[in-house]
Every structure is written in C-alpha cells, then in structure tokens.
Design a protein around this motif. Structure first.
Motif, PDB file in Angstrom:
ATOM      1  N   SER A 137       0.834  -1.196   0.000  1.00 54.13           N
ATOM      2  CA  SER A 137       0.000   0.000   0.000  1.00 54.13           C
ATOM      3  C   SER A 137       0.876   1.256   0.000  1.00 54.13           C
ATOM      4  CB  SER A 137      -0.898   0.023   1.247  1.00 54.13           C
ATOM      5  OG  SER A 137      -0.135   0.300   2.414  1.00 54.13           O
ATOM      6  N   GLU A 138       0.258   2.361  -0.340  1.00 57.93           N
ATOM      7  CA  GLU A 138       0.974   3.636  -0.343  1.00 57.93           C
ATOM      8  C   GLU A 138       1.533   3.949   1.046  1.00 57.93           C
ATOM      9  OE1 GLU A 138      -0.208   8.253  -1.106  1.00 57.93           O
ATOM     10  OE2 GLU A 138      -0.993   6.787  -2.550  1.00 57.93           O
ATOM     11  N   GLU A 139       0.711   3.732   2.080  1.00 55.19           N
ATOM     12  CA  GLU A 139       1.172   4.020   3.441  1.00 55.19           C
ATOM     13  C   GLU A 139       2.290   3.065   3.859  1.00 55.19           C
ATOM     14  OE1 GLU A 139      -0.489   4.871   7.949  1.00 55.19           O
ATOM     15  OE2 GLU A 139      -1.927   4.426   6.365  1.00 55.19           O
ATOM     16  N   ARG A 141       4.483   1.590   1.874  1.00 55.70           N
ATOM     17  CA  ARG A 141       5.704   2.003   1.165  1.00 55.70           C
ATOM     18  C   ARG A 141       6.292   3.273   1.795  1.00 55.70           C
ATOM     19  NH1 ARG A 141       2.444   0.309  -3.046  1.00 55.70           N
ATOM     20  NH2 ARG A 141       1.887   2.430  -3.618  1.00 55.70           N
ATOM     21  N   ALA A 142       5.429   4.160   2.275  1.00 51.21           N
ATOM     22  CA  ALA A 142       5.905   5.378   2.943  1.00 51.21           C
ATOM     23  C   ALA A 142       6.632   5.025   4.247  1.00 51.21           C
ATOM     24  CB  ALA A 142       4.739   6.328   3.220  1.00 51.21           C
TER      25      ALA A 142
END
Length: 182
Positions: A137-139, A141-142
C-alpha cells in the motif's frame, strides 16, 4: 511415525514439536538481547542460492507498531480497534526482494526460524499474514521509505513477539495420512 523420535536428543526438534502460536501476550517488552537473537535466527535462514533476499524490520516503537496493526486490521476488514497482533509489544516484519525468484520462500524460512527462536527463548510468537498487502500500500511504502529501506520488497509476514499471557497450549494431535513412503 512416532512424534517422540529425536526428542530429548535434539533441541531443535524439541522446539519444532513444542512451538505454538501465541494469541495472548503480556504488555512487557522482551529484552533487546532476546529480540536481537530472534532477528539473528531469521537472518541465518536458508535462502535460494544463498542470496539472503529477506530483510527484517524490528518494530518496538509503540506508535509504529500500532500503525502497522491498524493497517493490518484494515486489510483484513476487521472493525476499528482490532489488534491482529494480539497485544504483542514487538513485531518483526519480514520482507524480501522481489527480484529474487525465491523471495517468498526465503522470507518464509526467515519467519520459521524466528518463530522457533522465540520459543526457544521462552517467548510467545505468531505469524500474522497480510504483510504483502500492508507494504504494497501507499502508506506501507511510505513507512519503508521513512525507515530508509530502499528497493522493491514484498511483505512476507509479521512475527508478533512477546511473553505469553497464560499457559502455552498442548499440541493438537497430528492428522494421520500425511506421510507417504517410496
């Protein structure tokens, strides 16, 4: 096949037979030495062609642990406030480099080593899935970027670790008919 074969002769086999998934943890954090020993066991797992594709995130920061728990619960569609890590104070996340053909197997072996190592140190542990979705997910990966993790990694599993709350259960009977001899 006698489940007692090798027992009392080999501590590794004992750990394999006696390990159980812990679903109720005390809030107490294991020592740094215990967690480092579990991580080291994961780093020494066998890997395809010795590529060592697995990496481990040692999460002891409560805020990050809770953030990962919330992401995991979201992936599983659980109600807000659900803790998929069963209250474990530490989470050891295994990821593996996608460009290595054996990355899923490499990461799975690291998880297995860590589960056995935790048990051998008197700790409870459990493999919690959905790391692939969380870190895809984007979060997720962040989070990896914030931790300085560079590269294309796939989440393999979360090893929730801590001290048992209550008694470790006895092993269930093994299902018959799973061994074939040739």
């Amino acid at each position: 096949m006698d489940s007692k074969v090798g027992r009392a002769v080999n501590e590794v086999i004992d750990a394999m037979v006696e390990r159980r998934s812990c679903r109720s943890f005390k809030a107490d954090m294991p020592s740094e030495e215990q967690l480092d020993a579990v991580v080291e066991a994961g780093l020494y797992a066998a890997s395809g062609m010795g590529r060592q594709s697995a990496i481990i995130l040692k999460v002891t920061d409560r805020a990050l642990r809770d953030r990962l728990s919330a992401l995991n619960a979201q992936v599983m569609g659980a109600p807000e406030g659900t803790d998929p890590f069963y209250g474990a104070p530490a989470v050891l996340v295994v990821l593996a480099a996608r460009d290595v053909p054996t990355h899923v197997y490499d990461g799975s072996l690291a998880m297995g080593n860590m589960l056995l190592a935790a048990d051998s140190l008197g700790l409870g542990s459990i493999w919690i899935h959905r790391a692939r979705e969380v870190f895809g997910s984007e979060e997720g990966r962040a989070i990896l970027a914030q931790l300085g993790v560079e590269g294309d990694y796939e989440g393999i599993g979360h090893c929730a670790v801590g001290f048992w709350e209550g008694q470790k259960p006895e092993p269930p009977a093994r299902r018959e008919g799973r061994v074939f001899c040739a």
